[in-house]
Write a protein that holds these residues in place. Structure first.
Motif, PDB file in Angstrom:
ATOM      1  N   ASN A  38       0.823  -1.217   0.000  1.00  0.00           N
ATOM      2  CA  ASN A  38       0.000   0.000   0.000  1.00  0.00           C
ATOM      3  C   ASN A  38       0.854   1.262   0.000  1.00  0.00           C
ATOM      4  N   ARG A  39       1.984   1.230   0.715  1.00  0.00           N
ATOM      5  CA  ARG A  39       2.881   2.390   0.691  1.00  0.00           C
ATOM      6  C   ARG A  39       3.382   2.638  -0.727  1.00  0.00           C
ATOM      7  N   GLN A  40       3.765   1.572  -1.407  1.00  0.00           N
ATOM      8  CA  GLN A  40       4.268   1.696  -2.776  1.00  0.00           C
ATOM      9  C   GLN A  40       3.180   2.188  -3.727  1.00  0.00           C
ATOM     10  N   LYS A  41       1.965   1.683  -3.572  1.00  0.00           N
ATOM     11  CA  LYS A  41       0.851   2.068  -4.446  1.00  0.00           C
ATOM     12  C   LYS A  41       0.559   3.563  -4.378  1.00  0.00           C
ATOM     13  N   THR A  42       0.718   4.146  -3.189  1.00  0.00           N
ATOM     14  CA  THR A  42       0.382   5.568  -3.050  1.00  0.00           C
ATOM     15  C   THR A  42       1.361   6.467  -3.789  1.00  0.00           C
ATOM     16  N   GLY A  43       2.611   6.042  -3.879  1.00  0.00           N
ATOM     17  CA  GLY A  43       3.620   6.825  -4.585  1.00  0.00           C
ATOM     18  C   GLY A  43       4.068   8.089  -3.870  1.00  0.00           C
ATOM     19  N   VAL A  44       3.766   8.220  -2.574  1.00  0.00           N
ATOM     20  CA  VAL A  44       4.127   9.450  -1.862  1.00  0.00           C
ATOM     21  C   VAL A  44       5.192   9.244  -0.787  1.00  0.00           C
ATOM     22  N   PHE A  45       5.529   8.005  -0.488  1.00  0.00           N
ATOM     23  CA  PHE A  45       6.490   7.720   0.578  1.00  0.00           C
ATOM     24  C   PHE A  45       7.907   7.584   0.030  1.00  0.00           C
ATOM     25  N   GLU A  46       8.886   7.980   0.827  1.00  0.00           N
ATOM     26  CA  GLU A  46      10.296   7.740   0.521  1.00  0.00           C
ATOM     27  C   GLU A  46      10.672   6.422   1.204  1.00  0.00           C
ATOM     28  N   PRO A  47      10.773   5.319   0.439  1.00  0.00           N
ATOM     29  CA  PRO A  47      11.023   4.018   1.061  1.00  0.00           C
ATOM     30  C   PRO A  47      12.336   3.954   1.824  1.00  0.00           C
ATOM     31  N   GLU A  48      13.328   4.711   1.427  1.00  0.00           N
ATOM     32  CA  GLU A  48      14.620   4.683   2.108  1.00  0.00           C
ATOM     33  C   GLU A  48      14.559   5.286   3.511  1.00  0.00           C
ATOM     34  N   ASN A  49      13.518   6.041   3.813  1.00  0.00           N
ATOM     35  CA  ASN A  49      13.381   6.648   5.133  1.00  0.00           C
ATOM     36  C   ASN A  49      12.392   5.920   6.034  1.00  0.00           C
ATOM     37  N   TYR A  50      11.784   4.850   5.503  1.00  0.00           N
ATOM     38  CA  TYR A  50      10.832   4.067   6.288  1.00  0.00           C
ATOM     39  C   TYR A  50      11.574   3.254   7.348  1.00  0.00           C
ATOM     40  N   SER A  51      10.985   3.163   8.539  1.00  0.00           N
ATOM     41  CA  SER A  51      11.550   2.379   9.630  1.00  0.00           C
ATOM     42  C   SER A  51      10.535   1.330  10.088  1.00  0.00           C
ATOM     43  N   GLU A  52      11.028   0.141  10.358  1.00  0.00           N
ATOM     44  CA  GLU A  52      10.187  -0.924  10.912  1.00  0.00           C
ATOM     45  C   GLU A  52       9.899  -0.699  12.399  1.00  0.00           C
ATOM     46  N   GLU A  53      10.606   0.236  13.015  1.00  0.00           N
ATOM     47  CA  GLU A  53      10.375   0.527  14.434  1.00  0.00           C
ATOM     48  C   GLU A  53       8.921   0.973  14.631  1.00  0.00           C
ATOM     49  N   PRO A  54       8.307   0.599  15.739  1.00  0.00           N
ATOM     50  CA  PRO A  54       6.908   0.962  15.958  1.00  0.00           C
ATOM     51  C   PRO A  54       6.699   2.429  16.364  1.00  0.00           C
ATOM     52  N   LEU A  55       7.764   3.109  16.791  1.00  0.00           N
ATOM     53  CA  LEU A  55       7.694   4.504  17.216  1.00  0.00           C
ATOM     54  C   LEU A  55       8.979   5.185  16.769  1.00  0.00           C
ATOM     55  N   VAL A  56       8.845   6.276  16.018  1.00  0.00           N
ATOM     56  CA  VAL A  56      10.012   6.955  15.448  1.00  0.00           C
ATOM     57  C   VAL A  56       9.895   8.454  15.690  1.00  0.00           C
ATOM     58  N   GLN A  57      10.997   9.041  16.162  1.00  0.00           N
ATOM     59  CA  GLN A  57      11.056  10.499  16.249  1.00  0.00           C
ATOM     60  C   GLN A  57      12.233  10.968  15.417  1.00  0.00           C
ATOM     61  N   ASP A  58      11.972  11.918  14.533  1.00  0.00           N
ATOM     62  CA  ASP A  58      13.004  12.532  13.713  1.00  0.00           C
ATOM     63  C   ASP A  58      12.797  14.036  13.800  1.00  0.00           C
ATOM     64  N   GLY A  59      13.604  14.678  14.622  1.00  0.00           N
ATOM     65  CA  GLY A  59      13.445  16.121  14.826  1.00  0.00           C
ATOM     66  C   GLY A  59      12.093  16.431  15.431  1.00  0.00           C
ATOM     67  N   ASN A  60      11.315  17.272  14.739  1.00  0.00           N
ATOM     68  CA  ASN A  60      10.009  17.688  15.265  1.00  0.00           C
ATOM     69  C   ASN A  60       8.873  16.780  14.812  1.00  0.00           C
ATOM     70  N   LEU A  61       9.216  15.611  14.282  1.00  0.00           N
ATOM     71  CA  LEU A  61       8.211  14.685  13.775  1.00  0.00           C
ATOM     72  C   LEU A  61       8.200  13.387  14.595  1.00  0.00           C
ATOM     73  N   ILE A  62       7.012  13.016  15.074  1.00  0.00           N
ATOM     74  CA  ILE A  62       6.811  11.745  15.774  1.00  0.00           C
ATOM     75  C   ILE A  62       5.809  10.944  14.960  1.00  0.00           C
ATOM     76  N   THR A  63       6.191   9.702  14.608  1.00  0.00           N
ATOM     77  CA  THR A  63       5.261   8.800  13.933  1.00  0.00           C
ATOM     78  C   THR A  63       5.229   7.485  14.704  1.00  0.00           C
ATOM     79  N   ALA A  64       4.099   6.808  14.634  1.00  0.00           N
ATOM     80  CA  ALA A  64       3.950   5.553  15.381  1.00  0.00           C
ATOM     81  C   ALA A  64       2.922   4.662  14.714  1.00  0.00           C
TER      82      ALA A  64
END
Length: 182
Positions: free
Chosen positions: A126-152
């Motif tokens: 689904n990530r690939q189908k959308t065409g909007v994600f940078e796959p090289e920056n994807y993390s398998e970790e369940p919780l990620v913080q990069d600067g001012n961005l938190i994703t989970a």
């Protein structure tokens, strides 16, 4: 004190934001809920919320952070141009963006994940189908913080809310959210 904007859209996931909202309340951080329009919004579990304001009437100057929750069908929002523009405009000025489950899709669509490590509750296909994600920056970790961005991922909603409170330097009792076992 500036507020945290909480986006509400159809089928938003109530449980994914429960701990985050509780920690914002404990930390006395004001919240403003923002809807696509002024109509009540039904969450995926059926909870109906009336937004405080709309993406068209929103006052950018009153917030410093943005909270997005996943929803039952995030791809149903991909053509909501006003929503994507609101996220782009608001997210680029926010000191903190917290996005859980499938909602990082909306950040990616708005261009806010460029060059940032992230996780998202979507399959690789689904990530690939959308065409909007940078796959090289994807993390398998369940919780990620990069600067001012938190994703989970959605199942990390307790840790997600806790990290949000810490990133906003709020005073709260993190022990409140830890299970005691059965």
């Amino acid at each position: 004190m500036k507020k945290t904007a909480v986006l509400l859209y159809p089928q938003f996931s109530e449980y994914e934001m429960t701990v985050a909202l509780s920690i914002l309340m404990q930390g006395k951080k004001p919240v403003v809920t923002v809807g696509l329009n002024d109509q009540p919004v039904r969450g995926e579990a059926g909870l109906i919320c009336i937004p405080d304001t709309t993406i068209a009437q929103f006052n950018q100057a009153e917030i410093d952070s943005l909270l997005l929750t996943g929803c039952m069908d995030i791809l149903a929002l991909q053509n909501e141009a006003d929503l994507i523009e609101f996220i782009r405009r608001t997210g680029s000025k926010a000191s903190l963006i917290a996005s859980i489950s499938s909602s990082p899709f909306l950040l990616a669509k708005a261009g806010l994940l460029q060059g940032k490590k992230y996780t998202v509750g979507m399959t690789e296909e689904n990530r690939q189908k959308t065409g909007v994600f940078e796959p090289e920056n994807y993390s398998e970790e369940p919780l990620v913080q990069d600067g001012n961005l938190i994703t989970a991922r959605g199942r990390e909603f307790i840790q997600f809310g806790t990290l949000l409170g810490q990133a906003l330097n709020l005073s709260f009792d993190g022990q409140w959210y830890k299970g005691r076992g059965l």
